[in-house]
Design a protein around this motif. Structure first.
Motif, short mmCIF file in Angstrom:
data_model
loop_
_atom_site.label_atom_id
_atom_site.label_comp_id
_atom_site.label_asym_id
_atom_site.label_seq_id
_atom_site.Cartn_x
_atom_site.Cartn_y
_atom_site.Cartn_z
N ALA A 172 12.41 -20.31 -6.86
CA ALA A 172 12.08 -19.00 -7.42
C ALA A 172 13.22 -18.49 -8.30
O ALA A 172 12.98 -17.96 -9.39
CB ALA A 172 11.77 -18.01 -6.31
N ALA A 173 14.46 -18.68 -7.85
CA ALA A 173 15.62 -18.24 -8.63
C ALA A 173 15.76 -19.07 -9.92
O ALA A 173 16.07 -18.53 -10.98
CB ALA A 173 16.89 -18.34 -7.79
N ILE A 174 15.52 -20.36 -9.82
CA ILE A 174 15.60 -21.23 -11.01
C ILE A 174 14.56 -20.81 -12.03
O ILE A 174 14.86 -20.63 -13.22
CB ILE A 174 15.42 -22.71 -10.62
CG1 ILE A 174 16.60 -23.20 -9.78
CG2 ILE A 174 15.25 -23.59 -11.86
CD1 ILE A 174 16.37 -24.53 -9.06
N VAL A 175 13.32 -20.65 -11.59
CA VAL A 175 12.24 -20.27 -12.51
C VAL A 175 12.50 -18.89 -13.11
O VAL A 175 12.29 -18.69 -14.30
CB VAL A 175 10.87 -20.35 -11.81
CG1 VAL A 175 9.77 -19.74 -12.67
CG2 VAL A 175 10.54 -21.81 -11.46
N ALA A 176 12.98 -17.95 -12.31
CA ALA A 176 13.28 -16.61 -12.83
C ALA A 176 14.33 -16.69 -13.93
O ALA A 176 14.21 -16.03 -14.97
CB ALA A 176 13.75 -15.70 -11.70
N GLN A 177 15.37 -17.49 -13.71
CA GLN A 177 16.42 -17.64 -14.72
C GLN A 177 15.88 -18.31 -15.98
O GLN A 177 16.16 -17.88 -17.09
CB GLN A 177 17.58 -18.46 -14.16
CG GLN A 177 18.44 -17.72 -13.16
CD GLN A 177 19.31 -16.67 -13.81
OE1 GLN A 177 19.85 -16.87 -14.89
NE2 GLN A 177 19.43 -15.54 -13.15
N LEU A 178 15.11 -19.39 -15.80
CA LEU A 178 14.58 -20.12 -16.96
C LEU A 178 13.61 -19.27 -17.77
O LEU A 178 13.66 -19.29 -19.01
CB LEU A 178 13.89 -21.40 -16.51
CG LEU A 178 14.79 -22.51 -15.99
CD1 LEU A 178 13.96 -23.66 -15.41
CD2 LEU A 178 15.72 -23.03 -17.09
N THR A 179 12.74 -18.53 -17.11
CA THR A 179 11.77 -17.71 -17.85
C THR A 179 12.44 -16.50 -18.48
O THR A 179 12.02 -16.03 -19.53
CB THR A 179 10.59 -17.28 -16.96
OG1 THR A 179 11.09 -16.60 -15.81
CG2 THR A 179 9.77 -18.48 -16.53
N ASP A 201 7.44 -29.26 -20.27
CA ASP A 201 8.77 -29.49 -20.84
C ASP A 201 9.81 -29.52 -19.73
O ASP A 201 10.78 -30.27 -19.78
CB ASP A 201 9.13 -28.38 -21.83
CG ASP A 201 8.14 -28.31 -22.98
OD1 ASP A 201 7.97 -29.33 -23.68
OD2 ASP A 201 7.51 -27.24 -23.16
N VAL A 202 9.59 -28.64 -18.73
CA VAL A 202 10.50 -28.53 -17.59
C VAL A 202 9.66 -28.55 -16.32
O VAL A 202 8.62 -27.89 -16.25
CB VAL A 202 11.33 -27.22 -17.64
CG1 VAL A 202 12.24 -27.09 -16.42
CG2 VAL A 202 12.13 -27.13 -18.92
N VAL A 203 10.14 -29.30 -15.33
CA VAL A 203 9.49 -29.36 -14.03
C VAL A 203 10.52 -28.92 -12.99
O VAL A 203 11.61 -29.48 -12.92
CB VAL A 203 8.98 -30.78 -13.69
CG1 VAL A 203 8.28 -30.80 -12.34
CG2 VAL A 203 8.05 -31.28 -14.79
N VAL A 204 10.18 -27.88 -12.22
CA VAL A 204 11.06 -27.38 -11.15
C VAL A 204 10.39 -27.72 -9.83
O VAL A 204 9.27 -27.29 -9.57
CB VAL A 204 11.30 -25.86 -11.27
CG1 VAL A 204 12.17 -25.37 -10.11
CG2 VAL A 204 11.96 -25.53 -12.61
N VAL A 205 11.09 -28.52 -9.01
CA VAL A 205 10.52 -29.02 -7.76
C VAL A 205 11.33 -28.53 -6.57
O VAL A 205 12.55 -28.75 -6.51
CB VAL A 205 10.50 -30.56 -7.75
CG1 VAL A 205 9.90 -31.09 -6.45
CG2 VAL A 205 9.76 -31.11 -8.96
N GLY A 206 10.67 -27.89 -5.62
CA GLY A 206 11.29 -27.54 -4.35
C GLY A 206 11.10 -28.70 -3.39
O GLY A 206 9.98 -29.00 -3.01
#
Length: 194
Positions: free
Chosen positions: A22-29, A75-80
């Motif tokens: 969630a933190a990674i996606v928030a930063q990226l977006t 383009d980007v994949v974020v995996v938990g």
């Protein structure tokens, strides 16, 4: 930018990896206005495990094709990816089995296999109860990060990064320190994308 966000922890609100993704996606977006995000909770909505099905209209086949197309388009994949019994959750493995398709995400050549999912970035939020990183006594038992690095590399992804929180079950102090380190790493990883 198209971003695919996956969570595979069964711990819900107690999950370390979910908090990190969630933190990674928030930063990226936050760094990229207009980002198109697709999210899958692989525990709340598990994929059926792969079986050979000849019928292209079978619901599992249709869903598998959707997962593959989303992965290839991202383009980007974020995996938990929490570590479960030295490896990954079966829910995440079910997704991997849907995106690892000969002729689509890789193919075989006279010189060996070649990945076809090139040009994307994969960021993996890795959580571990113990310490398994390189140099630790338990490093030989890491079949989580090593597997994911090899798997995505096989598919042609060369930009693979891990944000790791480990030793989170050792003590509350260790967990707090590990999370602090992981969140600092998120700042570094997401600045790279900006």
């Amino acid at each position: 930018m198209k971003l695919l966000h996956l969570d595979a922890s069964a711990l819900g609100s107690h999950s370390v990896s979910r908090g990190l993704t969630a933190a990674i996606v928030a930063q990226l977006t936050g760094n990229a206005a207009g980002t198109d995000v697709i999210y899958h909770d692989l525990v709340a909505n598990p994929l059926p495990h792969w079986t050979p099905v000849a019928d292209a209209n079978d619901p599992a086949t249709v869903l598998g094709s959707q997962m593959l197309e989303e992965f290839l388009a991202a383009d980007v994949v974020v995996v938990g990816a929490p570590m479960y019994n030295f490896s990954i959750p079966s829910q995440l493995k079910a997704w991997i089995d849907r995106i690892t398709v000969a002729g689509k995400s890789f193919h075989y050549t006279a010189n060996g296999p070649e990945g076809l999912a090139k040009g994307k970035r994969v960021i993996i939020a890795s959580s571990r109860g113990g310490v398994y990183s390189e140099g630790s006594a338990a490093a030989p038992m890491d079949f989580q990060e090593t597997y994911l690095r090899v798997l995505f590399g096989f598919l042609g992804v060369t930009d693979i990064e891990f944000v790791r929180a480990e030793g989170v079950a050792i003590s509350e102090d260790n967990k707090a320190e590990s999370l602090k380190t992981a969140h600092a790493a998120i700042g570094v990883v997401t600045r790279k994308a900006a």
